[in-house]
Write an enzyme that holds these catalytic residues in place. Structure first.
Site, short mmCIF file in Angstrom:
data_model
loop_
_atom_site.label_atom_id
_atom_site.label_comp_id
_atom_site.label_asym_id
_atom_site.label_seq_id
_atom_site.Cartn_x
_atom_site.Cartn_y
_atom_site.Cartn_z
N ARG A 141 0.83 -1.21 0.00
CA ARG A 141 0.00 0.00 0.00
C ARG A 141 0.86 1.27 0.00
NH1 ARG A 141 -5.56 -1.57 2.20
NH2 ARG A 141 -6.04 0.61 2.46
N TYR A 144 0.78 4.25 -2.58
CA TYR A 144 -0.33 5.20 -2.41
C TYR A 144 -0.12 6.03 -1.14
CZ TYR A 144 -5.24 6.77 -2.06
OH TYR A 144 -6.39 7.52 -1.97
N ASP A 145 0.09 5.33 -0.01
CA ASP A 145 0.17 6.04 1.29
C ASP A 145 1.33 7.03 1.32
OD1 ASP A 145 -1.58 3.96 1.62
OD2 ASP A 145 -0.78 3.25 3.52
N LYS A 148 0.96 9.95 -1.16
CA LYS A 148 0.06 10.99 -0.65
C LYS A 148 0.71 11.77 0.49
CE LYS A 148 -3.90 10.42 -2.97
NZ LYS A 148 -4.69 11.49 -3.60
N TYR A 203 -12.69 -9.95 3.39
CA TYR A 203 -11.26 -10.22 3.53
C TYR A 203 -10.93 -10.21 5.03
CZ TYR A 203 -11.28 -8.74 -1.40
OH TYR A 203 -11.55 -8.60 -2.75
N GLY A 204 -10.28 -11.30 5.49
CA GLY A 204 -10.02 -11.43 6.93
C GLY A 204 -11.28 -11.89 7.63
N ASP A 205 -11.39 -11.58 8.95
CA ASP A 205 -12.57 -12.06 9.69
C ASP A 205 -13.68 -11.01 9.74
OD1 ASP A 205 -11.61 -10.19 11.44
OD2 ASP A 205 -11.12 -11.59 13.05
P1 NAD Z 1 -11.09 7.48 -9.01
O1 NAD Z 1 -10.10 6.42 -9.33
O2 NAD Z 1 -12.52 7.23 -9.37
O3 NAD Z 1 -10.67 8.87 -9.65
C1 NAD Z 1 -9.35 9.24 -9.91
C2 NAD Z 1 -9.32 9.94 -11.26
O4 NAD Z 1 -7.98 10.37 -11.53
C3 NAD Z 1 -9.72 9.03 -12.42
O5 NAD Z 1 -10.62 9.69 -13.27
C4 NAD Z 1 -8.39 8.73 -13.13
O6 NAD Z 1 -8.55 8.43 -14.48
C5 NAD Z 1 -7.64 10.01 -12.87
N1 NAD Z 1 -6.17 9.87 -12.92
C6 NAD Z 1 -5.42 8.92 -12.30
N2 NAD Z 1 -4.12 9.14 -12.56
C7 NAD Z 1 -4.04 10.26 -13.34
C8 NAD Z 1 -2.99 10.98 -13.93
N3 NAD Z 1 -1.71 10.58 -13.79
N4 NAD Z 1 -3.29 12.07 -14.69
C9 NAD Z 1 -4.57 12.48 -14.86
N5 NAD Z 1 -5.62 11.81 -14.32
C10 NAD Z 1 -5.35 10.72 -13.56
O7 NAD Z 1 -10.95 7.77 -7.46
P2 NAD Z 1 -11.84 8.67 -6.48
O8 NAD Z 1 -12.42 7.77 -5.46
O9 NAD Z 1 -12.72 9.56 -7.25
O10 NAD Z 1 -10.69 9.52 -5.75
C11 NAD Z 1 -10.39 10.84 -6.13
C12 NAD Z 1 -9.28 11.38 -5.25
O11 NAD Z 1 -9.69 11.34 -3.88
C13 NAD Z 1 -7.99 10.56 -5.33
O12 NAD Z 1 -6.88 11.44 -5.30
C14 NAD Z 1 -8.02 9.72 -4.08
O13 NAD Z 1 -6.73 9.41 -3.63
C15 NAD Z 1 -8.75 10.64 -3.10
N6 NAD Z 1 -9.41 9.85 -2.04
C16 NAD Z 1 -10.53 9.11 -2.33
C17 NAD Z 1 -11.12 8.37 -1.32
C18 NAD Z 1 -12.38 7.55 -1.55
O14 NAD Z 1 -12.87 6.91 -0.63
N7 NAD Z 1 -12.96 7.54 -2.73
C19 NAD Z 1 -10.57 8.35 -0.03
C20 NAD Z 1 -9.41 9.10 0.20
C21 NAD Z 1 -8.85 9.85 -0.82
N1 UDP Z 2 -12.81 -5.62 1.70
C1 UDP Z 2 -13.50 -6.80 1.83
N2 UDP Z 2 -14.03 -7.38 0.71
C2 UDP Z 2 -13.93 -6.81 -0.52
C3 UDP Z 2 -13.23 -5.58 -0.65
C4 UDP Z 2 -12.67 -5.01 0.47
O1 UDP Z 2 -13.64 -7.34 2.94
O2 UDP Z 2 -14.47 -7.40 -1.48
C5 UDP Z 2 -12.25 -4.98 2.91
C6 UDP Z 2 -10.80 -4.55 2.79
O3 UDP Z 2 -9.94 -5.63 3.11
C7 UDP Z 2 -10.74 -3.42 3.80
C8 UDP Z 2 -12.13 -2.80 3.73
O4 UDP Z 2 -12.98 -3.80 3.16
O5 UDP Z 2 -10.54 -3.93 5.11
C9 UDP Z 2 -12.17 -1.53 2.89
O6 UDP Z 2 -11.58 -1.82 1.67
P1 UDP Z 2 -11.50 -0.79 0.46
O7 UDP Z 2 -10.69 -1.43 -0.62
O8 UDP Z 2 -12.86 -0.32 0.10
O9 UDP Z 2 -10.75 0.49 1.04
P2 UDP Z 2 -9.52 0.76 2.05
O10 UDP Z 2 -10.17 1.46 3.16
O11 UDP Z 2 -8.91 -0.53 2.49
O12 UDP Z 2 -8.58 1.58 1.26
#
Ligand code: NAD
Ligand code: UDP
Length: 309
Positions: A141, A144-145, A148, A203-205
């Protein structure tokens, strides 16, 4: 009226944000490379004279004259961001540098869509913004982590060094219509499995927790943050109502009237055990808190997935 750049505007959250900004009378440039986004999400805006769609990758420079930049470009689901981990880091780091350079040049305010993942597998519960997190720097992970986290660092350094007008929001698990059916997140997986009568894969318990926020609430919080005259964050945006993944699966089965069975699969590594935002700061500084309860939000999301299949 402002000219606003939304990177990742064709994605799940970005498409809702573009719609809301257009409804407010702004001009919107939606920039996306369509890695996880879809034209379906923004199709209905294409006829709007204030909407412009640009296919572009933020790891490459982009020039425009804009007032605000919402930087959302980055794949957000674990399967998608792990698909090409190096590209994910480049998007967070090089993409952030390019967008901060643009903000600096045209004196635009820039908001970064950061994430609860900056807290990793948190030892502090619920998570407050002053907690530095517990992140594995070398796990699956991490692309991503840590990407960001580095993006947040860049935001702060451009603010301190170049006076760039920044806003940082840390988004917790968000759901709603326009989620990609194939992105492998828990909300889309469980709803689709339940609607198709397939086994629900925990996934998991299922004892790990998450707190789910409806997308309309999140977008309201993001806009409030962007329009705040002085508060730069970081600020948590999420719904503090926490539940286990097992309870979440049972709720989906109930709301879809499904006959699906629950099955258990191995837990992916570094999967956080608990997650719940402390939103005191958002309430205090933005007057924001979520309004949509989980049943109401899930029913709208279920309708969306029903239409898709
Ligand atoms: P998403 O995958 O639906 O949207 C991301 C968008 O970015 C997509 O349209 C993708 O095509 C575009 N993209 C990816 N890489 C790119 C690049 N290099 N250049 C141009 N476009 C690019 O995801 P989302 O859920 O809509 O998330 C949007 C933002 O919010 C992300 O930055 C994500 O990290 C952040 N975020 C989302 C959540 C959530 O729960 N959805 C939680 C925390 C953070
Ligand atoms: N998860 C699950 N079954 C699925 C997809 C996800 O049990 O089919 C679990 C995953 O392991 C995590 C939580 O649900 O503990 C949230 O997963 P998600 O991928 O939505 O987002 P995360 O918060 O982990 O980024």
């Amino acid at each position: 009226m402002k000219r606003i750049l939304v990177t990742g505007g064709a994605g799940f959250i970005g498409s809702h944000l573009c719609r809301r900004l257009l409804e407010m009378g702004n001009e919107v440039i939606c920039l996306d490379n369509f890695f996880t986004g879809s034209k379906r999400n923004i199709y209905s805006y294409l006829e709007n004279k204030n909407f412009e769609l640009v296919r572009h990758d933020i790891t490459k420079e982009y020039f425009a004259e804009v007032d605000y930049i919402y930087n959302l470009a980055c794949p957000a689901s674990p399967p998608h961001y792990q698909y090409n981990a190096i590209k994910t880091i480049k998007t967070s780091v090089l993409g952030m540098i390019n967008m901060l350079g643009l903000a600096k040049r045209c004196k635009a305010r820039i908001l970064q869509a950061s994430t609860s993942e900056v807290y990793g597998d948190p030892k502090v519960h619920p998570q407050r913004e002053d907690y530095w997190g517990n992140v594995n720097p070398i796990g699956i992970r991490s692309c991503y982590d840590e990407g960001k986290r580095c993006a947040e660092t860049l935001m702060m350094d451009y603010y301190r060094q170049n006076n760039v007008d920044i806003r940082i929001v840390r988004i917790f698990n968000t759901y709603g219509p326009n989620m990609d059916p194939d992105d492998g997140r828990v909300v889309s997986n469980f709803i689709l499995q339940a609607l198709k009568g397939e086994d629900i894969t925990i996934y998991g318990d299922g004892s790990q927790t998450r707190s789910f926020c409806y997308v309309d609430d999140l977008v309201t919080g993001m806009i409030k943050m962007m329009e705040n005259p002085s508060f730069i964050g970081p600020v948590n945006l999420g719904n503090p109502s926490e539940r286990t993944i097992l309870d979440f699966a049972k709720l989906i089965i109930e709301l879809t009237n499904s006959k699906s069975n629950i099955i258990y699969k191995p837990l992916p590594s570094d999967d956080p055990t608990q997650r719940k935002p402390d939103i005191t700061l958002a309430k205090e500084k933005l007057g924001w808190e979520p309004k949509v309860n989980i049943e109401e939000g899930l029913l709208k999301t279920i309708e969306y997935f029903k239409e898709l299949i």
